[in-house]
Design a protein around this motif. Structure first.
Motif, PDB file in Angstrom:
ATOM      1  N   LEU A   1       0.830  -1.209   0.000  1.00  0.00           N
ATOM      2  CA  LEU A   1       0.000   0.000   0.000  1.00  0.00           C
ATOM      3  C   LEU A   1       0.863   1.256   0.000  1.00  0.00           C
ATOM      4  O   LEU A   1       0.532   2.257  -0.652  1.00  0.00           O
TER       5      LEU A   1
ATOM      6  N   PHE B   1       1.052   4.741  -2.599  1.00  0.00           N
ATOM      7  CA  PHE B   1       0.928   6.149  -2.237  1.00  0.00           C
ATOM      8  C   PHE B   1       1.889   7.041  -3.025  1.00  0.00           C
ATOM      9  O   PHE B   1       1.756   8.264  -2.996  1.00  0.00           O
TER      10      PHE B   1
ATOM     11  N   PRO C   1      -6.561  -5.762   0.471  1.00  0.00           N
ATOM     12  CA  PRO C   1      -6.626  -4.332   0.798  1.00  0.00           C
ATOM     13  C   PRO C   1      -6.183  -3.439  -0.357  1.00  0.00           C
ATOM     14  O   PRO C   1      -6.720  -2.339  -0.538  1.00  0.00           O
ATOM     15  N   LEU C   2      -5.226  -3.904  -1.156  1.00  0.00           N
ATOM     16  CA  LEU C   2      -4.763  -3.128  -2.299  1.00  0.00           C
ATOM     17  C   LEU C   2      -5.862  -3.006  -3.349  1.00  0.00           C
ATOM     18  O   LEU C   2      -6.067  -1.924  -3.924  1.00  0.00           O
TER      19      LEU C   2
ATOM     20  N   TYR D   1      -8.488  -0.601  -2.087  1.00  0.00           N
ATOM     21  CA  TYR D   1      -8.005   0.775  -2.170  1.00  0.00           C
ATOM     22  C   TYR D   1      -8.004   1.273  -3.615  1.00  0.00           C
ATOM     23  O   TYR D   1      -8.366   2.421  -3.886  1.00  0.00           O
ATOM     24  N   ARG D   2      -7.596   0.384  -4.539  1.00  0.00           N
ATOM     25  CA  ARG D   2      -7.551   0.801  -5.952  1.00  0.00           C
ATOM     26  C   ARG D   2      -8.952   1.056  -6.485  1.00  0.00           C
ATOM     27  O   ARG D   2      -9.175   2.000  -7.246  1.00  0.00           O
TER      28      ARG D   2
ATOM     29  N   TRP E   1     -11.412   2.074  -4.685  1.00  0.00           N
ATOM     30  CA  TRP E   1     -11.830   3.326  -4.035  1.00  0.00           C
ATOM     31  C   TRP E   1     -11.245   4.539  -4.755  1.00  0.00           C
ATOM     32  O   TRP E   1     -11.924   5.568  -4.888  1.00  0.00           O
ATOM     33  N   LEU E   2     -10.006   4.415  -5.246  1.00  0.00           N
ATOM     34  CA  LEU E   2      -9.405   5.514  -5.994  1.00  0.00           C
ATOM     35  C   LEU E   2     -10.157   5.769  -7.289  1.00  0.00           C
ATOM     36  O   LEU E   2     -10.257   6.920  -7.748  1.00  0.00           O
TER      37      LEU E   2
END
Length: 367
Positions: free
Chosen positions: A47, A51, A87-88, A91-92, A94-95
């Motif tokens: 993660l 960033f 989780p990655l 998160y991706r 969500w981006l």
């Protein structure tokens, strides 16, 4: 873009240096909270790489997140790789952005291919880098789904060769750091094992016994086992035959142990056993089983059999020295009774050092 990816590569190597400290013993445990924490650390490292990406186009970003995921898959299997990648992926998503349609299949392709080649590439070996063709294969499809995005061919030509090159370079550098850590842990484990193992029998030695003795608790028991007339075996049949006797007795003691029980070569022809969770009334039966088992051993080198005398004591909040002293008293009582006997310590031994009939099996022939 090249500068951002180069920074990502430096960051990748740095986080691998930190990840090396999550491995603290050999062999590497794959159970318990320590393993869960390690997987979480790898996920956090990946993660972190996300960033600091290189932005290829609006909604499309590139980084080396696949390298830690590939290592986890290689080391612990595809299930662990998916757990770390989850989780990655969240998160991706969500981006957002159009790049998500290339990012998810790219990462999944790395997990899939790595799962297929994980038997070929041993990351724990110090020479794992010799398998670089397989490492290239792991990342071969990473970034390929960019072709299916708008203006995909141009984007693919712009980023794919550099992404593949830096992914492989990052894997070789980062995994090399972890490989060296594994090498040190492996050597340390081997040295510790050699320092705590009797070379002839493969049992724990006196040093290991002394360490484990301090960890005894309620329900545990100590047995001392002494081969009867062992000097006569050496004098009659030679030291090679004597070594065979020691090895065969050691194998039997180890074979008869249950779970956490452990046998040791206490010294010379004497062995010790630390038995876990043994009922008071069962200790004499355990000792008798061992005694009869040794007497039945087929020993071709001496054309006969040997016997042992045993002395045992139940743990009762005693100091290690007191445990050994009481087990010794019981052992000597068994020998004075004619050898090939088992005796469990009782208060009477502290008074007159004579065995009580209720703690001894019926007399048997001595060697």
């Amino acid at each position: 873009m090249f500068r951002e990816l180069l920074f990502n590569l430096c960051l990748l190597i740095s986080v691998h240096y930190l990840l090396r400290f999550t491995f603290r013993s050999w062999p590497v445990s794959t159970r318990g909270w320590s393993h869960v924490a390690r997987l979480a650390a790898f996920s956090a490292a990946a993660l972190t790489l996300m960033f600091f990406p290189a932005h290829l186009a609006p909604g499309i970003q590139v980084d080396l997140r696949a390298v830690p995921i590939a290592f986890v898959t290689l080391q612990f299997g595809p299930v662990a790789g998916l757990m770390v990648a989850l989780p990655l992926l969240i998160y991706r998503v969500w981006l957002g952005g159009i790049g998500v349609y290339a990012a998810i299949p790219s990462l999944l392709s790395v997990i899939l291919i790595t799962s297929l080649v994980r038997r070929v590439v041993p990351p724990m070996g110090p020479l794992f880098w010799k398998h670089w063709p397989s490492i290239i294969l792991m990342f071969l499809l990473n970034g390929v789904p960019v072709l299916f995005l708008p203006d995909g061919v141009r984007l693919f030509v712009q980023i794919y060769p550099l992404l593949l090159l830096l992914s492989v370079a990052g894997a070789l550098a980062g995994w090399g750091i972890l490989s060296e850590r594994f090498h040190v842990l492996r050597l340390t484990s081997q040295w510790q094992s050699a320092a705590l193992t009797d070379p002839l029998t493969g049992l724990g030695n006196r040093r290991q016994f002394d360490q484990d003795l301090t960890a005894m608790g309620s329900g545990d028991a100590l047995l001392l086992v002494d081969i009867d007339h062992f000097k006569r075996v050496n004098d009659t049949f030679g030291h090679q035959a004597g070594d065979e006797v020691l090895q065969e007795v050691a194998r039997l003691l180890e074979r008869e142990g249950r779970g956490r029980d452990r046998a040791y070569r206490y010294g010379g022809e004497e062995f010790a056993l630390i038995l876990r969770n043994v009922q008071v009334g069962s200790l004499i039966r355990v000792a008798e089983r061992l005694r009869s088992g040794v007497a039945a051993l087929p020993l071709a080198s001496i054309r006969g059999s040997v016997t042992v005398s045993l002395g045992g004591v139940q743990w009762a909040a005693l100091m290690p020295e007191q445990l050994i002293e009481r087990a010794d008293q019981a052992l000597y009582a068994a020998k004075r009774s004619g050898r090939n006997q088992a005796c469990i310590w009782g208060p009477w031994l502290a008074q007159d050092h004579q065995p009580a009939t209720e703690t001894l099996p019926p007399s048997t022939t001595t060697t």
